[in-house]
Design an enzyme around this catalytic site. Structure first.
Site, short mmCIF file in Angstrom:
data_model
loop_
_atom_site.label_atom_id
_atom_site.label_comp_id
_atom_site.label_asym_id
_atom_site.label_seq_id
_atom_site.Cartn_x
_atom_site.Cartn_y
_atom_site.Cartn_z
N HIS A 1 21.61 -12.02 -66.99
CA HIS A 1 20.51 -11.41 -66.13
C HIS A 1 20.65 -12.13 -64.74
O HIS A 1 20.07 -13.27 -64.95
CB HIS A 1 19.08 -11.37 -66.58
CG HIS A 1 18.98 -10.32 -67.83
ND1 HIS A 1 18.39 -10.58 -68.94
CD2 HIS A 1 19.53 -9.18 -68.02
CE1 HIS A 1 18.38 -9.41 -69.58
NE2 HIS A 1 19.05 -8.62 -68.87
N ARG B 1 18.33 -7.74 -61.66
CA ARG B 1 18.64 -8.04 -63.15
C ARG B 1 19.98 -7.53 -63.49
O ARG B 1 20.63 -8.24 -64.30
CB ARG B 1 17.46 -7.32 -63.80
CG ARG B 1 17.73 -7.47 -65.43
CD ARG B 1 16.51 -6.76 -66.00
NE ARG B 1 16.69 -6.37 -67.04
CZ ARG B 1 15.99 -7.42 -68.34
NH1 ARG B 1 15.48 -8.34 -68.33
NH2 ARG B 1 16.43 -6.89 -69.66
N HIS C 1 18.47 -17.40 -71.36
CA HIS C 1 17.66 -16.59 -70.22
C HIS C 1 16.49 -17.23 -69.77
O HIS C 1 16.29 -18.29 -69.91
CB HIS C 1 17.15 -15.33 -70.88
CG HIS C 1 18.29 -14.32 -71.40
ND1 HIS C 1 18.45 -13.09 -70.64
CD2 HIS C 1 19.14 -14.34 -72.26
CE1 HIS C 1 19.60 -12.42 -71.37
NE2 HIS C 1 19.78 -13.11 -72.51
N GLU D 1 14.83 -18.27 -73.90
CA GLU D 1 13.83 -17.97 -72.72
C GLU D 1 13.55 -19.43 -72.21
O GLU D 1 12.48 -19.66 -72.57
CB GLU D 1 12.72 -17.05 -72.93
CG GLU D 1 13.23 -15.46 -73.35
CD GLU D 1 13.49 -14.70 -72.25
OE1 GLU D 1 13.64 -13.60 -72.22
OE2 GLU D 1 13.48 -15.18 -71.05
#
Ligand code: DDK
Ligand code: ZN
Length: 418
Positions: A177, A235, A305, A379
């Site tokens: 992303h 994104r 991410h 994340e």
């Protein structure tokens, strides 16, 4: 005396002036307390242009979830009024997005081509760095080109590890992303740590003597470049879609794992658009093909991410438990423990469908179903204070703590993967 303006500066100034401005745009946080409030946010998203930061779309808003969304300057007043009229409690996380975008560079945007591990580097700088580090450490690093992006940019993969015989490998990708800049920063940091501490740090030396890492510093290169030059909050990738001006596919919805089912959109204008078919995107195809061709050695898969500080494992597309669920849960628990031992950073860990939200077509589920039994998604920092605009001053602490989790998983894979 005529002053020579360095070309890099011209490019940078051009990027600055042509990039879309987020002046006075805001990021709000709401925590819906009941179904009425959930419905309100979904209705608001259908009438107002809300750019969801967390979760990824209105689709996944549920009660008691922290919902962060960005609203443009011309819409933020109306959105605030709507929320006040409907007694929706909200917090303004970022008051002026453009200021935060500039602050992200702590005033020192790295326009020069000089690579720096504690700064965000442009793609051209990262690309040059991949060549340089392979040249500097030929016994530890080699660069492989696994394909091209939609805009024909070469996708560089770094093989890291002491070159010898058949070794187990771990595939790690960053930057699926575009706007999650801390992710590529981590992949670069990992390679730096590997090359600088090999032969000095016992664990790293043991790992690189017995494992190889395939590190993809930037998966979605075209999107990353676009987030540097045109739209900081981009994104998806940059492929064209037929019958619409809307650009891009969400590469983390484009893998062949229950493709096109849960947690995706078939509207090319949406941030979670899954593409026309599984692996319809050149970037997805290149990575999937490389992994399929090296399945004999790849025992672990890590995808990086941001943001929300979570360590996720399969599945996202079904509530069915992964066959080695308990083992994955134990490894994840130990990994986040190792991570928080450095600065006390809190991470949630668990099955992605429950911990974050249901998704299909994601790389970690696909890798798992290809037979890679140790598949995890990170994340990284933070939990919304800066979100995607994590300041450069946070690169070092974020990368140092994340190294501990990655090293823990790597050791486990080395000692347990068959
Ligand atoms: O792709 C997403 O929306 C996030 C990263 Se921003 C990950 C979602 C979970 C994928 C796990 N299969
Ligand atoms: Zn992401």
């Amino acid at each position: 005396m005529k002053r020579i303006v360095p070309s890099g500066l011209i490019v940078a100034i051009f990027a600055l002036v042509s990039a879309s401005s987020f002046d006075r745009a805001k990021v709000f946080r709401v925590k819906p307390q009941n179904e009425r409030q959930v419905k309100f946010i979904k209705d608001l998203a259908s009438i107002k242009q809300l750019d969801f930061w967390h979760p990824d779309s209105a689709l996944h808003v549920v009660t008691h979830m922290e919902v962060d969304f960005h609203v443009s300057a011309d819409q933020s007043r109306a959105v605030q009024t709507f929320m006040e009229q409907n007694r929706i409690q909200y917090e303004v996380l970022l008051h002026n997005l453009q200021e935060e975008i500039e602050k992200q560079f702590d005033g020192k945007k790295n326009f020069t081509a000089r690579h720096c591990y504690t700064k965000y580097n442009s793609w051209d700088t990262i690309a040059a760095w991949t060549a340089r580090i392979a040249k500097k450490y030929p016994k530890l690093v080699s660069r492989i080109e696994i394909g091209n992006t939609f805009e024909q940019r070469p996708m560089y993969l770094l093989q890291v590890g002491k070159v010898s015989g058949r070794k187990k490998t771990i595939f790690m990708d960053c930057g699926i992303h575009a706007r999650e800049w801390i992710s590529p920063a981590f992949c670069q940091w990992f390679v730096k740590q590997a090359t600088r501490t090999y032969g000095k740090d016992k664990t790293m030396t043991y790992l690189l003597d017995n494992l190889n890492f395939y590190v993809l510093p930037v998966f979605n290169i075209d999107g990353y470049v676009w987030s540097w030059t045109k739209d900081r909050l981009w994104r998806k990738n940059r492929s064209n879609n037929s019958n619409t001006d809307c650009i891009g596919t969400d590469l983390n919805r484009n893998f062949n794992a229950a493709w096109g089912t849960v947690g995706v959109s078939d509207d090319p204008c949406d941030e979670i658009y899954c593409g026309t078919a599984a692996e319809s995107e050149k970037e997805t195809k290149a990575v999937a093909t490389f992994i399929r061709e090296n399945l004999h050695s790849i025992k672990g898969y890590l995808t990086i991410h941001s943001y929300s500080q979570m360590l996720l494992f399969p599945y996202g597309y079904t509530s069915r438990k992964a066959p080695n669920h308990d083992e994955l849960n134990k490894v994840a628990e130990e990994a986040v423990e190792a991570l928080s031992s450095m600065y006390g950073t809190k991470y949630k860990y668990g099955v992605s469908a429950t911990i974050i939200y249901p998704t299909s077509g994601s790389s970690d589920d696909w890798a798992y179903d290809e037979g890679i039994k140790y598949s995890f998604g990170f994340e990284l920092r933070d939990r919304g204070k800066y979100g995607f605009l994590l300041p450069q001053s946070k690169i070092k602490p974020t990368c140092k703590e994340t190294m501990l989790a990655v090293m823990h998983i790597a050791k486990y894979v080395l000692n347990h993967a068959s």
